[in-house]
Design an enzyme around this catalytic site. Structure first.
Site, PDB file in Angstrom:
ATOM      1  NE  ARG A 103      -0.089 -13.746  -4.890  1.00  0.00           N
ATOM      2  CZ  ARG A 103       0.578 -14.714  -5.504  1.00  0.00           C
ATOM      3  NH1 ARG A 103       0.057 -16.169  -5.494  1.00  0.00           N
ATOM      4  NH2 ARG A 103       1.542 -14.535  -6.284  1.00  0.00           N
ATOM      5  CB  THR A 107       1.466 -16.040   4.104  1.00  0.00           C
ATOM      6  OG1 THR A 107       0.526 -14.998   3.768  1.00  0.00           O
ATOM      7  CG2 THR A 107       2.098 -15.771   5.704  1.00  0.00           C
ATOM      8  CG  ASP A 199       2.472  -8.154  -9.896  1.00  0.00           C
ATOM      9  OD1 ASP A 199       1.485  -7.572  -9.977  1.00  0.00           O
ATOM     10  OD2 ASP A 199       2.607  -8.395  -8.549  1.00  0.00           O
ATOM     11  CG  ASP A 202       4.027  -4.690  -9.924  1.00  0.00           C
ATOM     12  OD1 ASP A 202       3.421  -3.958  -9.106  1.00  0.00           O
ATOM     13  OD2 ASP A 202       4.809  -5.529  -9.245  1.00  0.00           O
TER      14      ASP A 202
HETATM   15  C1  PRP Z   1      -2.523 -10.598  -7.763  1.00  0.00           C
HETATM   16  C2  PRP Z   1      -3.813 -10.969  -8.705  1.00  0.00           C
HETATM   17  C3  PRP Z   1      -4.639 -11.639  -7.944  1.00  0.00           C
HETATM   18  C4  PRP Z   1      -3.761 -12.423  -6.935  1.00  0.00           C
HETATM   19  C5  PRP Z   1      -3.843 -13.976  -7.406  1.00  0.00           C
HETATM   20  O1  PRP Z   1      -2.939  -9.782  -7.186  1.00  0.00           O
HETATM   21  O2  PRP Z   1      -4.390  -9.806  -9.431  1.00  0.00           O
HETATM   22  O3  PRP Z   1      -5.638 -10.942  -7.118  1.00  0.00           O
HETATM   23  O4  PRP Z   1      -2.438 -11.916  -7.024  1.00  0.00           O
HETATM   24  O5  PRP Z   1      -2.993 -14.775  -6.596  1.00  0.00           O
HETATM   25  P1  PRP Z   1      -3.899 -15.905  -5.874  1.00  0.00           P
HETATM   26  O6  PRP Z   1      -4.559 -16.574  -6.726  1.00  0.00           O
HETATM   27  O7  PRP Z   1      -2.767 -16.656  -5.256  1.00  0.00           O
HETATM   28  O8  PRP Z   1      -4.393 -15.174  -4.513  1.00  0.00           O
HETATM   29  P2  PRP Z   1      -1.808  -8.964  -5.918  1.00  0.00           P
HETATM   30  O9  PRP Z   1      -1.935  -9.725  -4.719  1.00  0.00           O
HETATM   31  O10 PRP Z   1      -0.500  -9.273  -6.732  1.00  0.00           O
HETATM   32  O11 PRP Z   1      -2.299  -7.763  -5.460  1.00  0.00           O
HETATM   33  P3  PRP Z   1      -2.228  -6.371  -6.577  1.00  0.00           P
HETATM   34  O12 PRP Z   1      -3.074  -6.458  -7.761  1.00  0.00           O
HETATM   35  O13 PRP Z   1      -2.620  -5.190  -5.720  1.00  0.00           O
HETATM   36  O14 PRP Z   1      -0.850  -6.387  -7.121  1.00  0.00           O
HETATM   37  N1  URA Z   2      -0.463 -12.586  -9.337  1.00  0.00           N
HETATM   38  C1  URA Z   2      -0.038 -12.199 -10.239  1.00  0.00           C
HETATM   39  O1  URA Z   2      -0.244 -10.906 -10.773  1.00  0.00           O
HETATM   40  N2  URA Z   2       0.776 -12.872 -11.435  1.00  0.00           N
HETATM   41  C2  URA Z   2       0.956 -14.350 -10.922  1.00  0.00           C
HETATM   42  O2  URA Z   2       1.686 -14.866 -11.651  1.00  0.00           O
HETATM   43  C3  URA Z   2       0.453 -14.485  -9.592  1.00  0.00           C
HETATM   44  C4  URA Z   2      -0.321 -13.850  -8.869  1.00  0.00           C
END
Ligand code: PRP
Ligand code: URA
Length: 208
Positions: A103, A107, A199, A202
């Site tokens: 994400r 945005t 997150d 993380d």
């Molecule tokens: C997180 C999560 C989803 C997304 C959800 O990933 O694992 O993929 O956010 O959010 P959304 O429904 O608003 O799209 P992130 O984008 O943080 O990536 P990462 O797993 O690489 O940290």
């Molecule tokens: N992605 C995450 O990992 N946690 C949230 O709460 C939203 C998006």
């Protein structure tokens, strides 16, 4: 409208509570994601079709069954990776196709950076794996890729969703069932699920 299954299993609720705790360190977090993924998979695969399979026991022939569908796991990187191994433990013949999406923090729109799907669809059922369904942007983008690829039967498996994400996924893909451990209250103004767990990527990988 897509069905939303929120597990009511006591083990799921117990483990999810531990997962949410701010003091749960990455090792324990990974262990809980592993256990929750298997419990959710158990519920999400109740309708898998079977075909007959004869086997010999040491005593007699046995008129048994085997899973009739080829299953593909589609983890959304990064956090979906935490759900792959525990599911492979239960479905060792599953194919794994990684989709890289993150994400954009400004945005909240998903950015695709990796897609390793083969040219031809080689599975009957795709399980999209991502612990978090927040705005729904990442899940909708991943399912869009799978539909363009030609996948017909798709299910989404996640741990925690916001109502906004469920709505977005239902509107975009009413044929995709959603399996969750919890449906939370709301998204905050930076797109995080509340109460949520923070997150997920993380916390899984110790990068917070
Ligand atoms: C997180 C999560 C989803 C997304 C959800 O990933 O694992 O993929 O956010 O959010 P959304 O429904 O608003 O799209 P992130 O984008 O943080 O990536 P990462 O797993 O690489 O940290
Ligand atoms: N992605 C995450 O990992 N946690 C949230 O709460 C939203 C998006």
């Amino acid at each position: 409208m897509a069905t939303v299954h929120v597990s009511r299993h006591p083990l799921v609720q117990h483990k999810l509570t531990l997962l949410r705790r701010v003091v749960t360190e990455p090792k324990k977090f990974r262990e809980l994601v592993r256990e929750l993924s298997q419990l959710l998979l158990y519920e999400a695969t109740l309708d898998l079709p079977l075909r007959p399979r004869m086997v010999d026991t040491p005593l007699a022939a046995y008129d048994g069954s085997e899973i009739a569908e080829r299953i593909g796991l589609v983890p959304i990187l990064r956090a979906g990776l935490g759900m792959v191994d525990p599911i492979l433990d239960l479905i060792p013949t599953a194919h794994v196709w990684h989709l890289g999406l993150y994400r954009d923090h400004a945005t909240l729109k998903p950015v695709t950076y990796y897609n390793k799907l083969p040219p031809v669809v080689d599975v009957d059922l795709c399980l999209v794996l991502d612990p978090m369904l927040a705005t729904g942007g990442s899940a909708v983008a991943a399912i869009h890729v799978l539909k363009e690829w030609g996948a017909s039967r798709i299910k989404f498996l996640g741990l925690i969703a916001a109502p906004e994400g469920v709505q977005a996924l239902q509107n975009a893909y009413p044929d995709v069932p959603i399996h969750l451990a919890a449906l939370d209250d709301h998204l905050n103004d930076v797109g995080y699920i509340v109460p949520g767990l923070g997150d997920a990527g993380d916390r899984l990988f110790g990068t917070g």
